[in-house]
Scaffold this motif. Structure first.
Motif, short mmCIF file in Angstrom:
data_model
loop_
_atom_site.label_atom_id
_atom_site.label_comp_id
_atom_site.label_asym_id
_atom_site.label_seq_id
_atom_site.Cartn_x
_atom_site.Cartn_y
_atom_site.Cartn_z
N ARG A 1 0.84 -1.20 0.00
CA ARG A 1 0.00 0.00 0.00
C ARG A 1 0.87 1.25 0.00
O ARG A 1 2.00 1.22 0.51
N PRO A 2 0.32 2.37 -0.53
CA PRO A 2 1.04 3.63 -0.40
C PRO A 2 1.20 3.96 1.09
O PRO A 2 0.34 3.58 1.89
N SER A 3 2.31 4.61 1.46
CA SER A 3 2.48 4.88 2.89
C SER A 3 1.66 6.09 3.30
O SER A 3 2.00 7.23 3.00
N GLN A 4 0.50 5.80 3.90
CA GLN A 4 -0.44 6.83 4.34
C GLN A 4 -0.96 6.41 5.71
O GLN A 4 -0.61 5.36 6.21
N TYR A 5 -1.83 7.23 6.25
CA TYR A 5 -2.43 6.90 7.55
C TYR A 5 -3.90 6.59 7.33
O TYR A 5 -4.79 7.25 7.87
N CYS A 6 -4.16 5.57 6.47
CA CYS A 6 -5.54 5.20 6.15
C CYS A 6 -6.00 4.05 7.06
O CYS A 6 -5.30 3.04 7.19
N TRP A 7 -7.19 4.21 7.64
CA TRP A 7 -7.76 3.23 8.55
C TRP A 7 -9.15 2.83 8.07
O TRP A 7 -9.86 3.66 7.49
N VAL A 8 -9.51 1.57 8.34
CA VAL A 8 -10.87 1.09 8.03
C VAL A 8 -11.46 0.54 9.31
O VAL A 8 -10.78 -0.21 10.03
N THR A 9 -12.69 0.93 9.62
CA THR A 9 -13.33 0.33 10.79
C THR A 9 -14.73 -0.14 10.41
O THR A 9 -15.43 0.52 9.64
N GLN A 10 -15.09 -1.31 10.92
CA GLN A 10 -16.41 -1.89 10.65
C GLN A 10 -17.22 -1.90 11.93
O GLN A 10 -16.72 -2.30 12.98
N ALA A 11 -18.47 -1.46 11.83
CA ALA A 11 -19.36 -1.51 13.00
C ALA A 11 -19.76 -2.96 13.28
O ALA A 11 -19.74 -3.80 12.37
N SER A 12 -20.14 -3.22 14.52
CA SER A 12 -20.64 -4.56 14.86
C SER A 12 -21.94 -4.82 14.10
O SER A 12 -22.61 -3.88 13.64
N ALA A 13 -22.31 -6.09 14.00
CA ALA A 13 -23.56 -6.43 13.29
C ALA A 13 -24.74 -5.74 13.95
O ALA A 13 -25.62 -5.19 13.28
#
Ligand SMILES: Cc1cc2nc3c(=O)[nH]c(=O)nc-3n(C[C@H](O)[C@H](O)[C@H](O)COP(=O)(O)OP(=O)(O)OC[C@H]3O[C@@H](n4cnc5c(N)ncnc54)[C@H](O)[C@@H]3O)c2cc1C
Length: 307
Positions: free
Chosen positions: A203-215
């Motif tokens: 990946r490109p060096s960035q500060y990208c985050w992914v978060t998923q909510a609970s069901a």
């Protein structure tokens, strides 16, 4: 034999690749812009990128593990060391890379939503916003509720008891590094998963985050607008990490209405009584990319057996 596949997610591509290899190249239609379906990578302004669908590619079936090995050898898959001692396979430079690997040489039409599938004396007529063609075999790999609407009338089995959990997903780019583990499972009641997307290989060096909510949180907030979902999830993400709004360079949300299978059909695919229309996908066998691959591959094998 003319064959059409609806869907360029893992099930559709697995089926298409297998048929092509056997000398029956199909035509693949997908309503989306990119390949891969829920195995998705979003690229936005400023060169930011996020895997906002599937996060890793577990494998159990030896043939699927072999596919991953081949894709690894050609640079489409790499191991992500999440710090728990067990590296996980991911697409590289994004999760869509495995789809691109399978799609090589296929006849693909993206941004083509199939709106009707009708049997005539000559075969199956497919329509989008225009007539797209008549085919001897049609394979629909859309999620079960969409498959039901499109071709349910022609199938021998009902798909009504297939069930999904939704997933509300937040993509955040920070403008500074965050002192937190690269992955956190169930960090709060509302958030089921947080991943430092930029820490994955290639990946490109960035500060990208992914978060998923609970069901549970996803079900409760499913019908909010995407902006409202983004605002609420961002608030949860910032509070959890002790961050300020000024730390955020970019944030957006995605609503996966049909994300993870909670109740699969329990068989590899379904067909019409005359065996010329097929439907499959992860919803046949389980919640993972591998289940979609197994379903798509089984459909191809059935067509080849009868050909
Ligand atoms: C948030 C999230 C996290 C996940 N995490 C993981 C994970 O970590 N590991 C894992 O193994 N799995 C994970 N999954 C599940 C995994 O992504 C799926 O099991 C798999 O990608 C399903 O593949 P599929 O081909 O069956 O369906 P899809 O990927 O949904 O493909 C179906 C395709 O059909 C197209 N389509 C639908 N209707 C039409 C139409 N009318 N005309 C044309 N095209 C149409 C869609 O655009 C789509 O591209 C996750 C899923 C989500 C959403």
């Amino acid at each position: 034999m003319k064959i059409a596949i609806i869907g360029s997610g893992m099930a559709g591509l697995a089926c298409a690749a297998r048929l092509s290899k056997a000398g029956l190249p199909p035509t693949v239609y997908d309503k989306g812009r990119g390949l891969g379906g829920r195995m998705a990578t979003r690229r936005v302004e400023g060169g930011l990128q996020f895997d906002h669908g599937a996060q890793t590619i577990p494998c159990e079936d030896s043939a699927f593990c072999t596919l991953l090995e081949d894709a690894r050898a050609s640079g489409h898959v790499a191991d992500w060391d999440m710090g728990d001692g067990t590296p996980k396979a991911v697409g590289t430079p994004g999760m869509t890379a495995l789809a691109k690997y399978l799609a090589q040489g296929l006849d693909l039409y993206q941004q083509t939503e199939i709106t009707s599938v009708t049997q005539t004396g000559a075969g199956w007529d497919l329509t989008a916003d225009h007539a797209v063609g008549t085919y001897d075999r049609v394979i629909c790999t859309a999620p079960a509720p969409q498959t039901g609407k499109l071709v349910g009338h022609a199938l021998t089995d009902t798909l009504d008891h297939v069930a999904y959990a939704p997933s509300l997903t937040l993509m955040v780019a920070l403008n500074r590094p965050l002192d937190a583990p690269d992955t956190q499972a169930n960090p709060t009641d509302a958030l089921a998963w947080i991943a430092h997307d930029s820490a994955k290989p290639g990946r490109p060096s960035q500060y990208c985050w992914v978060t998923q909510a609970s069901a549970e949180w996803s079900v409760t907030h499913l019908e909010l607008s995407k902006d409202e979902i983004a605002a609420r999830m961002l608030d949860l993400f910032l509070t959890h990490h002790g961050l300020e709004a000024t730390d955020v360079a970019y944030a957006t949300a995605h609503r996966w209405r049909y994300a993870l299978i909670t109740h699969p059909l329990g068989q590899s695919f379904v067909t019409s009584p005359d065996g010329t229309l097929y439907a499959g996908g992860d919803w046949c066998l389980g919640p993972h990319i591998e289940h979609a691959w197994r379903s798509g591959t089984a459909i191809a094998q059935d067509i080849l057996r009868a050909a």
